[in-house]
Write a protein that holds these residues in place. Structure first.
Motif: not given
Length: 181
Positions: A131-154
């Motif tokens: 869902f976070e990847m889809a959000e990043l594809v449809h609405r790219p932005g720093a917040l979406a990228a940051g949330v995805l990155t933090v989640n992948l790190m966890v």
């Protein structure tokens, strides 16, 4: 014994020398506890609204903020509140309380280095990735990228903790099975 059975049995977490990994997992535990507490507060707030006139509360909120009730966004808000039945509030509060309970139990388990909590954190974090990847594809932005990155790190942190937990037991199983035959 399978990895899941070991996790349920509550075998201890990462090796004592792995302070960085332990601190990182405890940081995740703190974040999960905070999420659980915030959602629990929201559930309590929803329950407090169950036997009140939501339309009146919404109108008072719009008046308090000095918004024009006939304007576009206040009108959308007032119309949305009008559509919420009392029973739905109770169900929303129950769902929020259940979610909060899962987050708080997960936080406790991570703090106490329980394998089942690491599994829960890894799986519950991984569920959000598509869902976070889809959000990043449809609405790219720093917040979406940051949330995805933090989640992948966890997710990676929990996978690493589970992998480290598994490694010593693999060797012990091979040695005890008569690998030198």
């Amino acid at each position: 014994m399978s990895e899941l059975a070991r996790a349920v049995a509550g075998e201890p977490g990462p090796a004592p020398g792995d302070d960085r990994g332990r601190r990182a997992i405890r940081l995740v535990a703190g974040v999960e506890a905070a999420k659980g507490l915030v959602v629990l507060l929201a559930a309590t707030g929803l329950l407090a609204l169950v036997h009140h006139d939501l339309n009146e509360l919404a109108a008072r909120l719009v008046a308090f903020t000095h918004l024009n009730p006939a304007a576009k966004y206040p009108r959308i808000f007032l119309d949305a509140v009008e559509q919420v039945p009392q029973a739905r509030l109770a169900w929303l509060a129950a769902g929020a309380a259940g979610y909060a309970a899962v987050r708080l139990v997960e936080a406790w388990g991570l703090w106490r280095a329980r394998p089942w909590a690491e599994w829960l954190a890894a799986l519950s974090g991984a569920v959000y990735v598509p869902f976070e990847m889809a959000e990043l594809v449809h609405r790219p932005g720093a917040l979406a990228a940051g949330v995805l990155t933090v989640n992948l790190m966890v997710v990676a942190l929990m996978a690493q903790a589970l992998w480290q937990r598994r490694r010593p037991q693999r060797g012990a199983t091979r040695d005890s099975s008569g690998a030198g035959r």
